[in-house]
Design an enzyme around this catalytic site. Structure first.
Site, PDB file in Angstrom:
ATOM      1  N   TYR A  78       0.850  -1.194   0.000  1.00  0.00           N
ATOM      2  CA  TYR A  78       0.000   0.000   0.000  1.00  0.00           C
ATOM      3  C   TYR A  78       0.878   1.232   0.000  1.00  0.00           C
ATOM      4  CZ  TYR A  78      -5.005  -0.525   0.110  1.00  0.00           C
ATOM      5  OH  TYR A  78      -6.304  -0.699  -0.280  1.00  0.00           O
ATOM      6  N   GLU A  80      -0.652   4.795  -0.326  1.00  0.00           N
ATOM      7  CA  GLU A  80      -1.540   5.943  -0.535  1.00  0.00           C
ATOM      8  C   GLU A  80      -0.778   7.231  -0.277  1.00  0.00           C
ATOM      9  OE1 GLU A  80      -4.947   5.143   1.905  1.00  0.00           O
ATOM     10  OE2 GLU A  80      -5.868   3.912   0.359  1.00  0.00           O
ATOM     11  N   ASP A 255      -7.115  15.264 -23.528  1.00  0.00           N
ATOM     12  CA  ASP A 255      -7.066  13.821 -23.276  1.00  0.00           C
ATOM     13  C   ASP A 255      -6.424  13.189 -24.505  1.00  0.00           C
ATOM     14  OD1 ASP A 255      -7.494  11.129 -23.005  1.00  0.00           O
ATOM     15  OD2 ASP A 255      -9.610  11.300 -22.456  1.00  0.00           O
ATOM     16  N   THR A 284      -3.899   7.483 -21.449  1.00  0.00           N
ATOM     17  CA  THR A 284      -3.696   6.083 -21.084  1.00  0.00           C
ATOM     18  C   THR A 284      -2.250   5.745 -21.427  1.00  0.00           C
ATOM     19  OG1 THR A 284      -4.347   5.367 -23.282  1.00  0.00           O
ATOM     20  CG2 THR A 284      -6.074   5.379 -21.596  1.00  0.00           C
ATOM     21  N   LYS A 287      -2.245   2.374 -25.090  1.00  0.00           N
ATOM     22  CA  LYS A 287      -2.693   2.452 -26.491  1.00  0.00           C
ATOM     23  C   LYS A 287      -1.459   2.670 -27.376  1.00  0.00           C
ATOM     24  CE  LYS A 287      -7.291   3.699 -24.972  1.00  0.00           C
ATOM     25  NZ  LYS A 287      -8.391   4.686 -24.940  1.00  0.00           N
ATOM     26  N   ARG A 293      -1.439  -1.473 -19.057  1.00  0.00           N
ATOM     27  CA  ARG A 293      -2.779  -0.889 -18.931  1.00  0.00           C
ATOM     28  C   ARG A 293      -2.780   0.070 -17.756  1.00  0.00           C
ATOM     29  NH1 ARG A 293      -7.186  -1.731 -21.408  1.00  0.00           N
ATOM     30  NH2 ARG A 293      -6.013  -3.216 -22.653  1.00  0.00           N
TER      31      ARG A 293
HETATM   32  C1  LIG Z   1      -9.416   4.892 -24.077  1.00  0.00           C
HETATM   33  C2  LIG Z   1      -9.763   6.268 -23.679  1.00  0.00           C
HETATM   34  C3  LIG Z   1     -10.037   6.587 -22.341  1.00  0.00           C
HETATM   35  C4  LIG Z   1     -10.269   5.555 -21.278  1.00  0.00           C
HETATM   36  O1  LIG Z   1      -9.249   4.736 -20.980  1.00  0.00           O
HETATM   37  P1  LIG Z   1      -9.537   3.486 -20.008  1.00  0.00           P
HETATM   38  O2  LIG Z   1      -8.170   3.054 -19.629  1.00  0.00           O
HETATM   39  O3  LIG Z   1     -10.305   2.505 -20.792  1.00  0.00           O
HETATM   40  O4  LIG Z   1     -10.310   3.996 -18.829  1.00  0.00           O
HETATM   41  C5  LIG Z   1     -10.223   7.911 -22.011  1.00  0.00           C
HETATM   42  N1  LIG Z   1     -10.157   8.874 -22.948  1.00  0.00           N
HETATM   43  C6  LIG Z   1      -9.941   8.588 -24.248  1.00  0.00           C
HETATM   44  C7  LIG Z   1      -9.893   9.712 -25.235  1.00  0.00           C
HETATM   45  C8  LIG Z   1      -9.747   7.279 -24.660  1.00  0.00           C
HETATM   46  O5  LIG Z   1      -9.554   7.012 -25.954  1.00  0.00           O
END
Ligand SMILES: *Cc1c(COP(=O)(O)O)cnc(C)c1O
Length: 501
Positions: A78, A80, A255, A284, A287, A293
Site C-alpha cells: 500500500y 496511498e 485527453d 492512457t 494504447k 494498462r
Molecule cells: C481509451 C480512452 C479513455 C479511457 O481509458 P480506459 O483506460 O479505458 O479507462 C479515455 N479517454 C480517451 C480519449 C480514450 O480514448
C-alpha cells in the site's frame, strides 16, 4: 514427474533457450499450480492474439520487459499519498519507483509535472477534473474563508462549497464526433458532476471547426475546455485551442489517450503537441504509447499540488507494480527505435487509408493524419458497423465498429469501422502489408450481405458471408500473421501442450 520448465529446458538445445521464454514458462507454472484453467486461458489468449489481425485502434502489444515489471511482489504494497508523502510506512522503494516513472514521463513528454498513479484513462480524467475543480473553485473559496482544513468548515460553508463544485461547466468533443464517454456523455459520471456541453465536428467536412468552437466557448464560458478523442482521424491544432481557452477564460485540458504515442515519438510536434499548450493533459499508457494498462496525468506547475492529491481525492492505493511497468515503458519510448515506430504507425495509417480510397472505400474526412481511420461502410456496402465488425472477425480480423458523426444508426449498430495501425506496426508490418490489409478488408466487405429477417427486411447485426470469400480472407490473414509473429520468443506449441489440458 518433471515440471513444464524442466521439460522445456531438457528438450531444448542450450543455444536456443530464450530467457524470456524460460521466465514465461516458470510464471505460467506458478499460475497453473493454483488455477490451471487460468493458465490455460492465458495461453489461449496468446493463441487468439496470434491468429487474428489486430486493427483495434486503441490496442497494442507491450514488450515482455513491460510485462515482467508487472508480475511481482510490488502488488503487495500500500502506498496511498505520493512520493515522500505517504499514509503508510515502508514506502521508500515505492517512492523510488513512482518518482522514477514520473521523471521518465516528464522527460518523455517535456512536461512540468507528471502523476503516474491513475489505474485507467477514465480514472486519470476524474483526477484531472477534480484537480482543476480544487485549484479553480475550492482553493479560492478556502482562501476567502481563511481555512485550509475542510473538517473545520461549518455545515453551511461546506454545503456552499459542494454546490459550487457541482455546477461548473465542461465543454468537450461530442461522443458521436469522436469524443470519449468520459468527456461529458450522459451515461458517464462526467455529465452528472458537470454542467456539460459538447461541440461537434463540422457536418460537411467532418473536421473540427475552430471558429465555431470558439464561438460556442464564448457563449458557454466553460471552466474546462476539453479536447482529445477516441475516434477522430486528424491532428488537432492545440495552439488554436489555447487561444480559445484564454479568450473564454477556461482551463485547457487535453485527453491524448489515443495519440500519446505519436506525441512521445515526436510525430506530433509544435502546434500538434498538446503538452506544450494545455494546462492539464491525461493519457492512457496502453494504447499507441505501448505500455501497461493504466494512465497518467501531466500538468503545468500550478496544478501539480492538486493533481498529486488524486489519491485520496479520487483514487485508492496506487498499483506499484503497474507504476514500475510504466517506468519501463517510458524508458522504451525515449529510444530512437520507439520514435521510428511512432512515425511508422502514422506512415502505415496513411498507406492503409490511401489504398482503401483507391479501392473505392469511403473514409471519414477522406483520410488520416494519425494512427486511425473511420470507414463508412453503410454508404458503400449497406452494412451497419456491427455487421462489418462481425464479418471481419469471422475472417480473422479484430476491429471495432464506431459511430460516425451524426450517425443515423446510433451508438449500438453504427455505420462505421474504426481501423488503427499501432498493433500491426508493432508486429513489424509496413507499406506492402497495409496494401494487403486494405485489399482483404475490401474483399470481406464485398462478400458480405446483411442477413434477412423473418419479415424479409435486412437485419442490422446478422450477416451472410460468401464462403469462398471467407476462406480466401482467412488464408491471406494467416499468411500475413505467419510472417509477423506476435512475441516470437514464446513457443506456443509447447505452451499449449503443457497448459491446455
Ligand atoms: C481509451 C480512452 C479513455 C479511457 O481509458 P480506459 O483506460 O479505458 O479507462 C479515455 N479517454 C480517451 C480519449 C480514450 O480514448
Amino acid at each position: 514427474m518433471s515440471t513444464p520448465l524442466q521439460k522445456y529446458l531438457s528438450g531444448t538445445s542450450p543455444d536456443k533457450i530464450s530467457p524470456a521464454f524460460t521466465a514465461y514458462v516458470a510464471n505460467l507454472q506458478e499460475v497453473a499450480a493454483v488455477g490451471p484453467e487460468i493458465a490455460a486461458s492465458i495461453v489461449k489468449e496468446l493463441e487468439a492474439q496470434r491468429s487474428h489481425l489486430k486493427l483495434i485502434a486503441s490496442e497494442n502489444y507491450c514488450s515482455l520487459n513491460v510485462q515482467a515489471a508487472m508480475g511481482n511482489l510490488l502488488t503487495d504494497k500500500y502506498a496511498e499519498g505520493y512520493p515522500s508523502h505517504r499514509y503508510y510506512g515502508g514506502c521508500n522503494n515505492i517512492d523510488d519507483i513512482e518518482s522514477a516513472a514520473a521523471e521518465e514521463a516528464k522527460a518523455l513528454f517535456g512536461a512540468e509535472h507528471a502523476y503516474v498513479q491513475p489505474h485507467s484513462g477514465a480514472d486519470a480524467n476524474l483526477v484531472a477534473y477534480w484537480a482543476i475543480l480544487s485549484a479553480k473553485i475550492e482553493a479560492p473559496i478556502l482562501e476567502k474563508i481563511g481555512e485550509t482544513n475542510l473538517s473545520k468548515l461549518t455545515d453551511a460553508q461546506w454545503a456552499d462549497l459542494r454546490a459550487k463544485l457541482g455546477n461548473q461547466r465542461l465543454m468537450g468533443l461530442d461522443y458521436y464526433s469522436g469524443g470519449h464517454l468520459t468527456h461529458g456523455y450522459r451515461q458517464n459520471v462526467s455529465a452528472r458532476m458537470f454542467d456539460s456541453y459538447s461541440y461537434t465536428v463540422d457536418k460537411e467536412t467532418g473536421l473540427l471547426d475552430y471558429d465555431a468552437i470558439e464561438k460556442q466557448a464564448m457563449e458557454v464560458k466553460p471552466l474546462i475546455l476539453l479536447t482529445g478523442y477516441s475516434a477522430y482521424p486528424r491532428a488537432i491544432n492545440f495552439r488554436r485551442f489555447r487561444e480559445i481557452a484564454d479568450k473564454c477564460g477556461a482551463v485547457l485540458m487535453v485527453d491524448m489517450a489515443h495519440f500519446a504515442g505519436l506525441v512521445a515519438g515526436k510525430v506530433f510536434t509544435g502546434d500538434e503537441n498538446p503538452v506544450a499548450w494545455a494546462d492539464v493533459v491525461t493519457t492512457t499508457t496502453h494504447k499507441t504509447l505501448r505500455g501497461p494498462r493504466g494512465a497518467i496525468v501531466l500538468c503545468k506547475a500550478p496544478f501539480a499540488e492538486f493533481v498529486n492529491k488524486g489519491c485520496p481525492l479520487v483514487l485508492g492505493g496506487p498499483l506499484a507494480h503497474v507504476m514500475a511497468a510504466k517506468a519501463i515503458a517510458f524508458k522504451e519510448a525515449r529510444t530512437d527505435s520507439y520514435r521510428q515506430y511512432a512515425h511508422k504507425v502514422q506512415e502505415n495509417a496513411r498507406a492503409l487509408a490511401a489504398e482503401c480510397l483507391k479501392l473505392g472505400l469511403k473514409l471519414q474526412t477522406g483520410g488520416t493524419d494519425n494512427h486511425l481511420m473511420l470507414i463508412d461502410i453503410q454508404s458503400t456496402h449497406g452494412l451497419t458497423g456491427r455487421q462489418g465488425e462481425n464479418a471481419m472477425f469471422e475472417c480473422g480480423i479484430t476491429l471495432n465498429r464506431n459511430s460516425l458523426p451524426f450517425d443515423p444508426n446510433g451508438a449500438w449498430w453504427t455505420s462505421g469501422l474504426r481501423v488503427g495501425t499501432p498493433a500491426v506496426t508493432t508486429l513489424g508490418m509496413g507499406a506492402a502489408e497495409m496494401k494487403e490489409i486494405a485489399s482483404i478488408i475490401k474483399l470481406v466487405l464485398d462478400g458480405t450481405k446483411p442477413a434477412m429477417t423473418e419479415k424479409g427486411t435486412p437485419a442490422k447485426g446478422k450477416i451472410v458471408i460468401e464462403p469462398a470469400v471467407q476462406a480466401e480472407a482467412k488464408k491471406r490473414v494467416a499468411a500475413l500473421l505467419g510472417k509477423f509473429v506476435l512475441y516470437p520468443e514464446l513457443d506456443l506449441d509447447f505452451l499449449k501442450a503443457e497448459f491446455i489440458k
